[in-house]
Design a protein around this motif. Sequence first.
Motif, PDB file in Angstrom:
ATOM      1  N   PHE A  35     -29.842 -83.071  15.820  1.00  0.00           N
ATOM      2  CA  PHE A  35     -28.592 -83.204  16.059  1.00  0.00           C
ATOM      3  C   PHE A  35     -27.728 -82.148  15.322  1.00  0.00           C
ATOM      4  O   PHE A  35     -26.648 -81.923  16.407  1.00  0.00           O
ATOM      5  CB  PHE A  35     -28.694 -84.618  14.836  1.00  0.00           C
ATOM      6  N   GLY A  36     -27.627 -81.526  14.491  1.00  0.00           N
ATOM      7  CA  GLY A  36     -26.320 -80.653  13.677  1.00  0.00           C
ATOM      8  C   GLY A  36     -26.862 -79.322  14.276  1.00  0.00           C
ATOM      9  O   GLY A  36     -24.504 -79.257  14.834  1.00  0.00           O
ATOM     10  N   ALA A  37     -27.181 -78.804  14.697  1.00  0.00           N
ATOM     11  CA  ALA A  37     -26.954 -77.321  15.211  1.00  0.00           C
ATOM     12  C   ALA A  37     -27.124 -77.272  16.707  1.00  0.00           C
ATOM     13  O   ALA A  37     -25.816 -77.324  17.213  1.00  0.00           O
ATOM     14  CB  ALA A  37     -28.315 -76.686  15.705  1.00  0.00           C
ATOM     15  N   LEU A  38     -27.141 -78.295  17.387  1.00  0.00           N
ATOM     16  CA  LEU A  38     -26.763 -79.380  19.535  1.00  0.00           C
ATOM     17  C   LEU A  38     -24.725 -79.783  18.706  1.00  0.00           C
ATOM     18  O   LEU A  38     -24.624 -79.251  19.950  1.00  0.00           O
ATOM     19  CB  LEU A  38     -27.476 -80.481  19.998  1.00  0.00           C
ATOM     20  N   TYR A  39     -25.100 -80.057  18.085  1.00  0.00           N
ATOM     21  CA  TYR A  39     -23.290 -80.936  17.537  1.00  0.00           C
ATOM     22  C   TYR A  39     -22.737 -78.952  17.560  1.00  0.00           C
ATOM     23  O   TYR A  39     -20.939 -79.620  18.228  1.00  0.00           O
ATOM     24  CB  TYR A  39     -23.161 -81.864  16.182  1.00  0.00           C
ATOM     25  N   LEU A  40     -23.001 -78.630  16.473  1.00  0.00           N
ATOM     26  CA  LEU A  40     -21.964 -77.232  16.715  1.00  0.00           C
ATOM     27  C   LEU A  40     -21.907 -76.372  17.743  1.00  0.00           C
ATOM     28  O   LEU A  40     -20.885 -76.482  17.884  1.00  0.00           O
ATOM     29  CB  LEU A  40     -22.751 -76.465  15.961  1.00  0.00           C
ATOM     30  N   LEU A  41     -22.810 -76.247  18.941  1.00  0.00           N
ATOM     31  CA  LEU A  41     -23.086 -75.420  19.671  1.00  0.00           C
ATOM     32  C   LEU A  41     -21.765 -76.543  21.176  1.00  0.00           C
ATOM     33  O   LEU A  41     -20.850 -76.258  21.464  1.00  0.00           O
ATOM     34  CB  LEU A  41     -24.020 -75.959  20.999  1.00  0.00           C
ATOM     35  N   ALA A  42     -21.872 -78.245  20.835  1.00  0.00           N
ATOM     36  CA  ALA A  42     -21.210 -78.334  21.707  1.00  0.00           C
ATOM     37  C   ALA A  42     -19.471 -78.892  21.409  1.00  0.00           C
ATOM     38  O   ALA A  42     -18.225 -78.771  21.807  1.00  0.00           O
ATOM     39  CB  ALA A  42     -21.627 -80.559  22.170  1.00  0.00           C
ATOM     40  N   VAL A  63     -25.518 -86.820  10.433  1.00  0.00           N
ATOM     41  CA  VAL A  63     -25.238 -87.896   9.312  1.00  0.00           C
ATOM     42  C   VAL A  63     -25.789 -88.806   8.615  1.00  0.00           C
ATOM     43  O   VAL A  63     -26.046 -89.249   7.676  1.00  0.00           O
ATOM     44  CB  VAL A  63     -23.136 -87.889   8.805  1.00  0.00           C
ATOM     45  N   LEU A  64     -26.222 -89.867  10.076  1.00  0.00           N
ATOM     46  CA  LEU A  64     -27.070 -90.761   8.841  1.00  0.00           C
ATOM     47  C   LEU A  64     -28.317 -90.265   8.957  1.00  0.00           C
ATOM     48  O   LEU A  64     -29.218 -91.634   7.703  1.00  0.00           O
ATOM     49  CB  LEU A  64     -27.218 -91.886  10.357  1.00  0.00           C
ATOM     50  N   THR A  65     -28.843 -89.515   9.871  1.00  0.00           N
ATOM     51  CA  THR A  65     -30.286 -89.601   9.755  1.00  0.00           C
ATOM     52  C   THR A  65     -30.320 -88.563   8.065  1.00  0.00           C
ATOM     53  O   THR A  65     -31.283 -88.545   7.552  1.00  0.00           O
ATOM     54  CB  THR A  65     -30.970 -87.559  11.166  1.00  0.00           C
ATOM     55  N   GLY A  66     -29.254 -87.515   8.227  1.00  0.00           N
ATOM     56  CA  GLY A  66     -29.498 -87.046   6.698  1.00  0.00           C
ATOM     57  C   GLY A  66     -29.234 -87.468   5.255  1.00  0.00           C
ATOM     58  O   GLY A  66     -29.800 -88.006   4.711  1.00  0.00           O
ATOM     59  N   ALA A  67     -27.785 -88.476   5.789  1.00  0.00           N
ATOM     60  CA  ALA A  67     -27.543 -89.547   4.598  1.00  0.00           C
ATOM     61  C   ALA A  67     -29.162 -90.437   4.550  1.00  0.00           C
ATOM     62  O   ALA A  67     -29.290 -91.287   3.167  1.00  0.00           O
ATOM     63  CB  ALA A  67     -26.588 -90.365   4.386  1.00  0.00           C
ATOM     64  N   GLU A  71     -23.081 -81.037  -2.880  1.00  0.00           N
ATOM     65  CA  GLU A  71     -22.522 -81.668  -3.844  1.00  0.00           C
ATOM     66  C   GLU A  71     -21.075 -82.272  -2.327  1.00  0.00           C
ATOM     67  O   GLU A  71     -20.394 -83.169  -1.975  1.00  0.00           O
ATOM     68  CB  GLU A  71     -21.579 -81.375  -5.084  1.00  0.00           C
ATOM     69  N   TRP A  72     -21.065 -80.520  -1.582  1.00  0.00           N
ATOM     70  CA  TRP A  72     -19.655 -80.085  -0.917  1.00  0.00           C
ATOM     71  C   TRP A  72     -20.367 -81.086   0.393  1.00  0.00           C
ATOM     72  O   TRP A  72     -19.938 -81.893   0.866  1.00  0.00           O
ATOM     73  CB  TRP A  72     -19.611 -78.726  -0.507  1.00  0.00           C
ATOM     74  N   LYS A  73     -21.732 -80.158   0.896  1.00  0.00           N
ATOM     75  CA  LYS A  73     -21.740 -81.218   2.412  1.00  0.00           C
ATOM     76  C   LYS A  73     -22.059 -82.713   2.361  1.00  0.00           C
ATOM     77  O   LYS A  73     -21.947 -82.862   3.297  1.00  0.00           O
ATOM     78  CB  LYS A  73     -23.759 -80.422   2.248  1.00  0.00           C
ATOM     79  N   ALA A  85     -21.722 -77.759   6.732  1.00  0.00           N
ATOM     80  CA  ALA A  85     -22.777 -79.165   6.073  1.00  0.00           C
ATOM     81  C   ALA A  85     -24.070 -78.209   6.365  1.00  0.00           C
ATOM     82  O   ALA A  85     -25.014 -78.176   6.117  1.00  0.00           O
ATOM     83  CB  ALA A  85     -22.647 -80.009   6.623  1.00  0.00           C
ATOM     84  N   GLY A  86     -23.884 -77.659   7.820  1.00  0.00           N
ATOM     85  CA  GLY A  86     -25.241 -77.568   8.757  1.00  0.00           C
ATOM     86  C   GLY A  86     -25.474 -75.763   7.418  1.00  0.00           C
ATOM     87  O   GLY A  86     -26.417 -75.010   6.910  1.00  0.00           O
ATOM     88  N   PHE A  87     -24.763 -74.711   7.270  1.00  0.00           N
ATOM     89  CA  PHE A  87     -24.205 -73.378   6.085  1.00  0.00           C
ATOM     90  C   PHE A  87     -25.246 -74.231   5.265  1.00  0.00           C
ATOM     91  O   PHE A  87     -26.434 -73.550   4.878  1.00  0.00           O
ATOM     92  CB  PHE A  87     -23.613 -72.662   5.566  1.00  0.00           C
ATOM     93  N   PHE A  88     -25.105 -75.174   5.056  1.00  0.00           N
ATOM     94  CA  PHE A  88     -26.067 -74.984   3.104  1.00  0.00           C
ATOM     95  C   PHE A  88     -26.795 -76.278   3.205  1.00  0.00           C
ATOM     96  O   PHE A  88     -27.945 -76.532   2.743  1.00  0.00           O
ATOM     97  CB  PHE A  88     -24.807 -76.256   2.242  1.00  0.00           C
TER      98      PHE A  88
END
Lengths: 107, 190
Positions: free
Chosen positions: B17-24, B67-71, B112-114, B163-166
């Motif tokens: 989800f995350g990387a694909l979102y960044l690409l999109a 975000v939902l799978t992350g949280a 804490e930031w992510k 978020a992706g980097f951290f």
Amino acid sequence: MTRTYILPNGSGAAAILAAGIGSFALAVLAFAGDKSVAVKSSLVFYKPTGPLSGVTTTAILIWLFAWGVLEWRWGKKTVAAARVITVALVLLGLSLLLTFPPIVDLL
Amino acid sequence: MEITMRSVWTLIHGMGFGALYLLACSGALVELYRFTTSTDPAEPTPGQERFLKGYMLAMVLLAWAAVLTGAYVIYPWYRAAAPPQTADLSMFPQRLLMSSPGTIGWHSLGMEWKEHVAWFAPISITMAAFVVIRYGRDLRHHRQLRGAVLSFTLVSFVAAGIAGFFGAMINKYAPVQGGHTLQLGRGEGK
């Protein structure tokens, strides 16, 4: 002669301002949870996720409520988009600052 | 060759989800920038308009899924409390990071930031998609709305990037581990 109907900008402006309000609500709730133990514990909606569950759920509800109200008020109108967008961007900028831990620690 | 279920979920969240979102998002930024900076944008064909609306909708789904799978799936494993006197903290990533001065920053600054900044991505992109879908080709008459959509999409990209980097760095220093082990294949010695 055909006339082109242009959608009024109110609906778009409502969505933009609501996004700013929702982001700012999230940042304020996160900040409040960081500064107050009572607020932090009241934001635990789902124990495994902790206060993050309450911060995000509440912020999303505020965002959607604000969006609904603004859409109802502005949906079919033309509004001063530049001013609305400026406010939304300021709220978004403040949200970014308020979630940055070194700034939270300074306040 | 094996992988744990928690690692699979981390991959789905971050790489799926995350990387694909960044690409999109990078693709959407280019298109929105082109559309926004033009003083008289060309009217898109119905096919182009349908594609852009579908593209934005897919981005909304990716951002919320991330975000939902992350949280609600990965974060509980990350912040799990270790029983008192636990010597091996490898199953408790947050405690593991906090146990060393060399890694504590990945939690106190990174996580804490992510955990908060990531949510600006779905909120912003949902708004951007709504405006694109609601106005369609009529958006070319609203320069200010186009500018705002571009700005919020840019913030969404930056938030998802942070978020992706951290996320990647935290998972490098204190990976989320455990759960069922899946056998992916058998390696052969050479």
